[in-house]
Every structure is written in structure tokens, then in C-alpha cells.
Design an enzyme around this catalytic site. Structure first.
Site, PDB file in Angstrom:
ATOM      1  N   ARG A  94     -17.340  -3.864   2.848  1.00 28.35           N
ATOM      2  CA  ARG A  94     -17.451  -4.463   4.179  1.00 28.35           C
ATOM      3  C   ARG A  94     -18.917  -4.498   4.625  1.00 28.35           C
ATOM      4  O   ARG A  94     -19.605  -3.495   4.583  1.00 28.35           O
ATOM      5  CB  ARG A  94     -16.570  -3.678   5.169  1.00 28.35           C
ATOM      6  CG  ARG A  94     -15.078  -3.864   4.865  1.00 28.35           C
ATOM      7  CD  ARG A  94     -14.190  -3.062   5.794  1.00 28.35           C
ATOM      8  NE  ARG A  94     -14.085  -1.670   5.422  1.00 28.35           N
ATOM      9  CZ  ARG A  94     -13.229  -0.813   5.999  1.00 28.35           C
ATOM     10  NH1 ARG A  94     -12.434  -1.220   6.952  1.00 28.35           N
ATOM     11  NH2 ARG A  94     -13.186   0.450   5.608  1.00 28.35           N
ATOM     12  N   LYS A  98       0.839  -1.205   0.000  1.00 21.52           N
ATOM     13  CA  LYS A  98       0.000   0.000   0.000  1.00 21.52           C
ATOM     14  C   LYS A  98       0.874   1.256   0.000  1.00 21.52           C
ATOM     15  O   LYS A  98       0.657   2.189  -0.775  1.00 21.52           O
ATOM     16  CB  LYS A  98      -0.891  -0.023   1.246  1.00 21.52           C
ATOM     17  CG  LYS A  98      -1.982   1.007   1.259  1.00 21.52           C
ATOM     18  CD  LYS A  98      -2.845   0.915   2.515  1.00 21.52           C
ATOM     19  CE  LYS A  98      -4.006  -0.033   2.374  1.00 21.52           C
ATOM     20  NZ  LYS A  98      -4.987   0.048   3.459  1.00 21.52           N
ATOM     21  N   ARG A 148     -18.357  10.513   5.815  1.00 19.64           N
ATOM     22  CA  ARG A 148     -19.099   9.407   5.202  1.00 19.64           C
ATOM     23  C   ARG A 148     -18.349   8.963   3.963  1.00 19.64           C
ATOM     24  O   ARG A 148     -17.998   9.804   3.124  1.00 19.64           O
ATOM     25  CB  ARG A 148     -20.504   9.876   4.772  1.00 19.64           C
ATOM     26  CG  ARG A 148     -21.410  10.275   5.914  1.00 19.64           C
ATOM     27  CD  ARG A 148     -22.557  11.131   5.411  1.00 19.64           C
ATOM     28  NE  ARG A 148     -22.073  12.397   4.841  1.00 19.64           N
ATOM     29  CZ  ARG A 148     -22.792  13.207   4.080  1.00 19.64           C
ATOM     30  NH1 ARG A 148     -24.031  12.902   3.758  1.00 19.64           N
ATOM     31  NH2 ARG A 148     -22.279  14.326   3.615  1.00 19.64           N
ATOM     32  N   CYS A 197     -18.728   0.733   9.508  1.00 22.85           N
ATOM     33  CA  CYS A 197     -18.976   1.506  10.727  1.00 22.85           C
ATOM     34  C   CYS A 197     -20.251   1.112  11.469  1.00 22.85           C
ATOM     35  O   CYS A 197     -20.176   0.644  12.595  1.00 22.85           O
ATOM     36  CB  CYS A 197     -19.008   2.988  10.387  1.00 22.85           C
ATOM     37  SG  CYS A 197     -17.388   3.573   9.869  1.00 22.85           S
TER      38      CYS A 197
END
Ligand SMILES: NC(=O)c1ccc[n+]([C@@H]2O[C@H](COP(=O)([O-])OP(=O)(O)OC[C@H]3O[C@@H](n4cnc5c(N)ncnc54)[C@H](O)[C@@H]3O)[C@@H](O)[C@H]2O)c1
Length: 444
Positions: free
Chosen positions: A335, A35, A158, A267
Site C-alpha cells: 500500500r 480469508k 510496525r 499508515c
């Protein structure tokens, strides 16, 4: 100001890039060498609208760096953000091991003469700032008690609008009682709140709880609407009308009232679970949260019995087109995405799936492998399909070329988990159309 951001995922990369955009010198640290190499060579690692442009600009200007060396980043920085994962542990509580491991390293790196602010940006339970402080002190080899403060600064961005949210936050919440840290945090965030949105200072425990309260409240709101949608289906009411009817009440508000196939993402699911667990630990039964988790799990699979029933409860050999794999539009994050639960339920019953998502195909392939087919366009996914399932409300799915669709799809049947289409239009086009909390168009 010199900043280090530890953890360069969705939050860390957005945080680091946006702080470099206001002139700070930022070094992002990650343990994932691949990464770091990718980012260092100018390639962005996540899809987030607007991010790549400012990432490239600030990297070119020499204000944004990437490294695997915590030591190098910490030595140069006065401000250190922790944007590390806090996944659910086995019992549902937030796993703090990533944070505490880095805190242990920080204890060895902080010098007595060099004051630093350590900032928890990860979503962490009440008491974590104190644990981070204790861990730092426990590994220090010198007297550094006065050389650092630990501050809670939860992140409210968000995914999908993260850059916009970060650059123009509704509010910034900062938990600390240290005058020194308050001054630094105020200066750091001043460029982001020029339009008057507040920086709200509070004690660290209240700041930690604020983040869980925000996400859990939104999960309650969306789950409430999903339950209203369930009632609408049974009573013959239209959830769109009910939504408009209640949303115009300012106390309720128009946002976050859209029913669907449940919330996902990195989340809400974990934060609701972690808050329920925190409550349990202090002998409080936060029963709304238990209900929310139950409702959401049910909602994620809400379309499956409808699909099965349409096909006489025999899905063996049926082939489905699925639009949308990401947990929400404008992100490649998969996710806890509801699409995956639907795919697993259908394939377990012998069906096959051809999926398309504008950004989440590569991440999905890592998880689903060759258990499904991956289409190169939303239309290719429709080939030979017995029905189309819509799982994510990407804007390009909202106004497709219906004529083209109708020519490709085998059966004109749609199960829409995001209420994208107008009922009258579906009727005129001759589709069998089931959505959430609205009447079914067409007959079996
Ligand atoms: N994703 C969101 O929308 C969002 C929004 C607000 C808050 N949060 C919170 O922010 C935190 C981070 O979330 P995320 O979505 O960015 O996670 P992520 O999984 O995308 O990123 C975490 C990064 O940390 C790296 N990492 C792990 N251990 C490390 C170590 N020892 N040193 C350096 N790097 C390390 C990982 O390699 C990964 O790149 C979580 O607590 C989450 O709840 C997330």
C-alpha cells in the site's frame, strides 16, 4: 479471557494471534469468507516474520478461531477489539464507516446482563470512541447503557516486526476513564509488559490523538532527513555523514534518520492526511503536515528525473530492473509503496520494467497486472536491463553477488533509492551509481 477481534487484516491477525499466545481464547472475525476459510485451514494470509509459528501453535491448541459470524464471536467474548480499516475518505479524513457499521451491529448483540469492553484498535480521530458508543446505543433494543465501555487502545506495531512489537511493546496506550475497563485492560496486557514498559492510561481523546501524533512525528522526522538529503546533493555534502553527526545527539536520536524515496505503507500517508484534516476541522492550520505531504510526494519520484536525465530524457524502449515492491522490507504490504509511483512514471514514458520482491510479488500482480514483468529472482530481473533501480531495502539486496550482477546487467548503472551500497565499492566495481543525498559515482 475470551476475546473477539473484528477485522483480521495485518493488525487484527497479529493482535488475535498474540493474545492467544498468552493463553486467551480468541476468535477473529472477518467479512472476507475466503480469508476466514484460509486461516481456518491453517494457512496464514499475510507475511509477517514469526507470525506463522505462533499462529499454527495456538490454532492447534484450540485457542485461536476464525469466523465470519460477528454474532457468534461477540456472544462468547467479554473483550471485543475493532481492528477494521480506516482508509482516507475523499476529503482526506479517516473514513469511519467500517467501524460505525460494526458498532451498529454490536448494539443489537450486547445483552444487558453481560458486560463487554469494546476496544478501538484501529487508528481513529479524536471523538471516535464517543461516536462508537453513541452508535451502539442507537441500535440497542434493550437498556445496555451500563453493559459496555468503549476504550481507545491504538496500535503501534510496525509491519515487518509486528510480532516482536506486539509481544514486547515500548508502551501500551489505553484511553478510558472506566474503572471496570481499566482493570480488564491491565490484566489483559500484564503479560506483555513484564519487563517494566509502561501501560499508560489516559482519557480516550488523548489516546486517539497519541497515535496520530506518533505517526506524524515520525513522518516529519523522515521528511526532514529527505530534505537534508536534497540539500546534500546540491551542496556536495554526504547525508550519511550528516546523519551520523546529528544522530549521536540524544535529543535527536539515531533512528528514523535514513533518507530514501519517501515513506509509504497503509499508515503514515493516511494518518498524516487525517491529522491535517482533523486540525482543519477545528480551524487550526497544522502547516508542518502540509509540508510533509508535499515533501514526501516529491521524494517518491526523486529518482525519476535522475534516471531520465541519464538517458538523455528519452526512456522509450529502455528496460529497467527494479528491486523491491513492498513499501518496506519484511512485509508483503504494497500500500502506497514508492516503487509503484516509479514504475508508473517510467512506463508512462515508454520504458519497460522487470521487478523482483522477496514477498510482495503476488500482491503486486493484483495491482500491476501485466504492465510489468515479474522476475523469479533479483538476478533474473537484471537480464537485459539498462539500469537497476532499488526501491526497498530488503537485506538480501544489501550484499548481492556483484560479479554475478555485473555479468548479467546490460549497463553497469544503478539508481539506489535506499542507499544500500558503499560509494567506494561502487567506484571500484566500475558502476555509475546515484543514491540519495550522496555524491554520484561515475560519469554520464
Ligand atoms: N497495518 C499497520 O501496520 C497498522 C499499524 C497500526 C495501526 N493500524 C490501523 O489498524 C487498522 C487496521 O489496519 P490493517 O492494516 O490491519 O487493515 P487491513 O485492511 O489489513 O485489515 C482490515 C480487515 O478488516 C476486514 N473487514 C472489513 N469490514 C469488516 C467487517 N464489517 N467485519 C469484519 N471484518 C471486516 C477486512 O476484510 C480486512 O481483512 C487501521 O485503522 C490502521 O490504520 C495499522
Amino acid at each position: 479471557m475470551k476475546i473477539a477481534v473484528i477485522g483480521t487484516g495485518y493488525v487484527g491477525l497479529v493482535t488475535g494471534t498474540c493474545f492467544s499466545e498468552t493463553g486467551n481464547d480468541v476468535t477473529c472475525v472477518d467479512i472476507d469468507l475466503a480469508k476466514v476459510e484460509k486461516l481456518s485451514s491453517g494457512q496464514i494470509t499475510i507475511y509477517e516474520p514469526g507470525l506463522e509459528k505462533i499462529f499454527l501453535r495456538n490454532q492447534k491448541e484450540g485457542r485461536l478461531h476464525f469466523t465470519t459470524s460477528l454474532q457468534e464471536a461477540v456472544a462468547a467474548a467479554q473483550i471485543i477489539f475493532l481492528a477494521l480499516p480506516t482508509p482516507p475518505g475523499e476529503d482526506g479524513s479517516a473514513d469511519l464507516s467500517y467501524i460505525l457499521k460494526v458498532a451498529a451491529e454490536l448494539g443489537k448483540l450486547i445483552q444487558p446482563s453481560d458486560y463487554k469492553v469494546i476496544i478501538d484498535k484501529s487508528t481513529v480521530p479524536v471523538g471516535t470512541a464517543a461516536k462508537v458508543r453513541a452508535m451502539i446505543l442507537s441500535t440497542a433494543t434493550q437498556s445496555i447503557d451500563q453493559s459496555f465501555d468503549v476504550v481507545s487502545n491504538p496500535e503501534f506495531l510496525r509491519e515487518g516486526v509486528a510480532v516482536e512489537d506486539f509481544m514486547r511493546p515500548d508502551r501500551v496506550v489505553i484511553g478510558t476513564e472506566s474503572e471496570k475497563a481499566i482493570k480488564i485492560m491491565n490484566d489483559l496486557y500484564a503479560p506483555f509488559v513484564r519487563q517494566g514498559n509502561p501501560i499508560i492510561f489516559m482519557d480516550e481523546k488523548s489516546a486517539e490523538l497519541t497515535k496520530y501524533a506518533a505517526n506524524s512525528f515520525l513522518a516529519v522526522k523522515i521528511s526532514f532527513m529527505n530534505e537534508i538529503a536534497q540539500l546534500c546533493e546540491r551542496l556536495g555534502a554526504d547525508v550519511d555523514m550528516v546523519r551520523r553527526g546529528i544522530g549521536s545527539d540524544e535529543r535527536i536520536g539515531k533512528r528514523f534518520l535514513f533518507p530514501g524515496i519517501g515513506y509509504g505503507g497503509s499508515c503514515f500517508p493516511k494518518d498524516v492526511q487525517a491529522l491535517a484534516k482533523s486540525a482543519q476541522e477545528v480551524n487550526y492550520n497544522f502547516s508542518i503536515l502540509d509540508a510533509v505531504m508535499e515533501v514526501n510526494q516529491r521524494q517518491k519520484l526523486h529518482l525519476v528525473p535522475k534516471i531520465a536525465s541519464y538517458f538523455n530524457n528519452n526512456l522509450a524502449g529502455k528496460h529497467f530492473a527494479l528491486w523491491g515492491l513492498a513499501f518496506k522490507p519484511n512485509t508483503d504490504d504494497i500500500r502506497e509503496a514508492p516503487a509503484f509511483e516509479i514504475i508508473r512514471a517510467l512506463t508512462a514514458q515508454g520504458a519497460t520494467v522487470s521487478a523482483f520482491d522477496p514477498e510482495a510479488m503476488s500482491n503486486s500482480k493484483h495491482v500491476l497486472g501485466d504492465s510489468i514483468q515479474y522476475a523469479s529472482s533479483q538476478y533474473e530481473a537484471l537480464e537485459n536491463a539498462d539500469a537497476l533501480i532499488i526501491a526497498t531495502e530488503w537485506s538480501e539486496f544489501r550484499t548481492p553477488d556483484f560479479e554475478k550482477m555485473s555479468n548479467i546487467i546490460k549497463n553497469k548503472v544503478i539508481f539506489d533509492g535506499r542507499n544500500l551500497f558503499d560509494l567506494e565499492q561502487m567506484n571500484n566495481l566500475g558502476y555509475y551509481y546515484e543514491s540519495i543525498g550522496r555524491k554520484t559515482i561515475g560519469s554520464l
